[in-house]
Write a protein that holds these residues in place. Structure first.
Motif: not given
Length: 477
Positions: A171-185
Motif C-alpha cells: 500500500v503506498p504511503l499516501h494511501r495508508v490513511d484509507a487503510a487505517l480508516t478501514l481497519l478502525a471500522g
C-alpha cells in the motif's frame, strides 16, 4: 585454450558441504542412486543459518519471529527443518500453504504474503493464518469475508519510502490513511497486527528509512484506536557467494580488460554483462554485482538492529522496538538456504567451437541452475570420474559450460571459467550455493526433460546419508 594467467572465482562453501564434495565417491554415489542432474540440499546448514539469525535477534529484542520464506526453494527438507526449529513460515501460494501444513505448521505459525486473488483469500479467512495484505483491495475483501467475532490476523504491507525505487507491491504511503480508516471500522473482523515491508535492495540506509516510516505509521495507528504489535522488516538479507574478494576483483578486472580487447576473450558472443564500452573505457555496474558482496546476513541483521534512529533520539532500532512492545518479524529466505544447496550435472561431451572456444556440455539446462537471466559468478567444481580418460589435459583450462537444450541461449556460463583440467565425458560438475532460487525460480521442462530430483544430505557421526528430499525426516542431533 589454456591461459597464461587463470583468473578464478572461488566459491565460499560451508564446511559440511565442502567435506561432502571432497569425500571420495560421495557425489558420484548420490548421482548413481538418484540420477544426474540432481539438486542436493543440506538441512543441517539451513538450521545453522537459522540459529545465527535467531541469536542476533535474541540478544537485542524482547520478542521476535522468523518466518522462513518458502518461495526461495521448494525443498521439503528445508520446510521440515524450519518446523523442527520452532520458527514460522512465509508462504505465497496455496501449494506452499499445503507444503507448510503437511510439515506440521499450525496456522499461528503461518504468514501468507504476496499478491492474493479472491479464491485464495476465501480459503485463508477463518483459518487463523496471518494475512500480509498487499493492497487496499485485499484488505477490503478480508474485511468483507471475515466472520464477525473471529477477527482475521492481518499485517499491512506498505511501500513508497523516500529514496527507494517504486515497487508494484504494498500500500503506498499516501494511501495508508484509507487503510487505517478501514481497519478502525472493522475491529470485529480484522485483528490488525502491524505494518510490514520488503525491499529487494540490500542497502542498509533504505531499510532504516523504511523502518522509520513504519514506526511513524504505527503511531498513527495508535491514534486511530488500533493496537499494532508487530514491525515486520521483511527479507532480502544478502548472501556471500565468493570465498575471496580479492580474486573476485581480479576476475572482474580481467573481464573488463578482455572487453577492451586486451588479454584472452572471456565472454561468449560479446556479452558485456551490463558494462558499457565508450571511448576506450568500460563503464557502469555489471548485472552480477551482488556476487561482490562480503557482508553476510547475520552481520547485516546485527548492524540493522544496532542502528541508531535519528527520529528516536539516536536510540537503536532494537531498543525502540522493545520500548514500544513491538515484536520484530522478518522473512528470510536466501539467508537461510545460503550455502545449503548444490547442483550436480554430468559432462556429456566437450567440443571446440569455430572461434576456438572450449565448450563443456552437461546434462542440465541453464534454467534449472540459474535464477532468471542472472549470471552466476562463482566457479563450478570439477569432480573427476572414477576412471578418467587417459591423456586428459591436466593444465588449467578456460571453458564455457553449456546446457542440453537445442538453443543458443542455453549457456550456463556466459563468462569463461577456469577448471584444473579439461573435463571429459563422465566427469561431474558441481555448481555451488544454488539453494536460493537457482533450483526452482526459472526451472522449466523444455524439450520434455524432467526436472532434476532433490536429494537431502545429512551427516551423523561423521557419515553422510542421502535420501529423497520428500523422504527427509528431522533427527535430533
Amino acid at each position: 585454450m589454456t591461459a597464461a594467467v587463470s583468473p578464478g572465482l572461488p566459491a565460499k562453501m560451508h564446511a559440511l558441504v565442502a567435506e561432502f564434495v571432497a569425500t571420495p565417491g560421495a557425489v558420484e554415489a548420490a548421482v548413481a542412486e538418484f540420477g544426474s542432474p540432481a539438486h542436493l540440499v543440506f538441512p543441517q546448514v539451513f538450521a545453522e543459518n537459522l540459529a545465527r539469525l535467531r541469536g542476533q535477534l535474541a540478544a537485542r529484542v524482547a520478542e521476535f519471529r522468523i518466518c522462513y520464506a518458502h518461495k526461495v526453494n521448494q525443498s521439503r527438507a528445508f520446510v521440515v527443518a524450519a518446523h523442527a526449529a520452532g520458527v514460522g513460515i512465509d508462504v505465497a501460494s496455496r501449494a506452499e500453504l499445503d507444503s507448510a501444513t503437511a510439515a506440521g505448521f499450525t496456522p499461528d505459525r503461518i504468514e501468507v504474503t504476496g499478491p492474493k486473488g479472491e479464491a485464495l483469500l476465501r480459503e485463508l479467512v477463518g483459518t487463523g493464518v496471518t494475512i500480509n495484505v498487499d493492497n487496499l483491495w485485499e484488505l477490503e475483501r478480508v474485511a468483507a469475508l471475515a466472520p464477525p467475532g473471529r477477527p482475521v490476523p492481518v499485517l499491512v504491507r506498505v511501500s513508497g519510502f523516500a529514496g527507494t525505487p517504486v515497487s508494484r507491491f504494498g500500500v503506498p504511503l499516501h494511501r495508508v490513511d484509507a487503510a487505517l480508516t478501514l481497519l478502525a471500522g472493522a475491529r470485529e473482523r480484522i485483528d490488525f497486527r502491524g505494518f510490514a515491508f520488503h525491499l529487494d535492495s540490500g542497502e542498509p540506509a533504505e531499510r532504516v528509512r523504511a523502518v522509520e516510516s513504519c514506526l511513524v505509521l504505527t503511531e498513527r495507528a495508535y491514534a486511530a484506536g488500533l493496537s499494532p504489535s508487530v514491525l515486520n522488516i521483511g527479507g532480502g538479507f544478502r548472501q556471500v557467494f565468493t570465498a575471496d574478494a580479492t580474486a573476485f576483483d581480479a576476475y572482474v578486472h580481467a573481464l573488463r580488460e578482455s572487453l577492451l580487447g586486451r588479454g584472452e576473450p572471456m565472454t561468449w558472443g560479446g556479452n558485456t554483462f551490463g558494462f558499457q564500452l565508450e571511448n576506450g573505457a568500460v563503464h557502469g555496474t555489471p548485472v552480477f554485482h551482488k556476487y561482490a558482496n562480503t557482508v553476510d546476513a547475520e552481520r547485516m541483521l546485527a548492524e540493522l538492529l544496532d542502528t541508531g534512529l535519528d527520529s528516536h533520539g539516536g536510540r537503536a532500532l532494537a531498543q525502540v522496538a522493545s520500548e514500544n512492545l513491538l515484536q520484530v518479524w522478518l522473512e528470510p529466505g536466501k539467508a537461510l538456504v545460503d550455502h545449503a544447496g548444490i547442483t550436480v550435472a554430468r559432462v556429456e561431451f566437450v567440443k571446440e567451437t569455430a572461434d576456438g572456444s572450449t565448450v563443456v556440455n552437461v546434462d542440465l539446462s541453464r534454467d534449472t541452475v540459474t535464477p532468471a537471466d542472472q549470471e552466476v559468478m562463482v566457479d563450478p567444481i570439477l569432480v573427476p570420474a572414477a576412471a578418467p580418460v587417459a591423456g586428459a589435459n591436466r593444465g588449467a583450462v578456460g571453458v564455457f559450460v553449456a546446457g542440453r537444450l537445442c538453443l543458443e541461449r542455453d549457456l550456463i556460463t556466459n563468462h569463461k571459467v577456469w577448471l584444473p583440467r579439461c573435463p571429459v565425458p563422465g566427469d561431474l560438475i558441481v555448481f555451488p550455493n544454488t539453494g536460493a532460487y537457482h533450483m526452482d525460480l526459472s526451472a522449466a521442462r523444455a524439450s520434455m526433460h524432467a526436472l532434476p530430483p532433490k536429494v537431502a544430505v545429512t551427516q551423523r557421526s561423521g557419515t553422510f546419508r542421502v535420501c529423497r528430499d520428500g523422504d527427509y525426516r528431522h533427527e535430533v542431533a
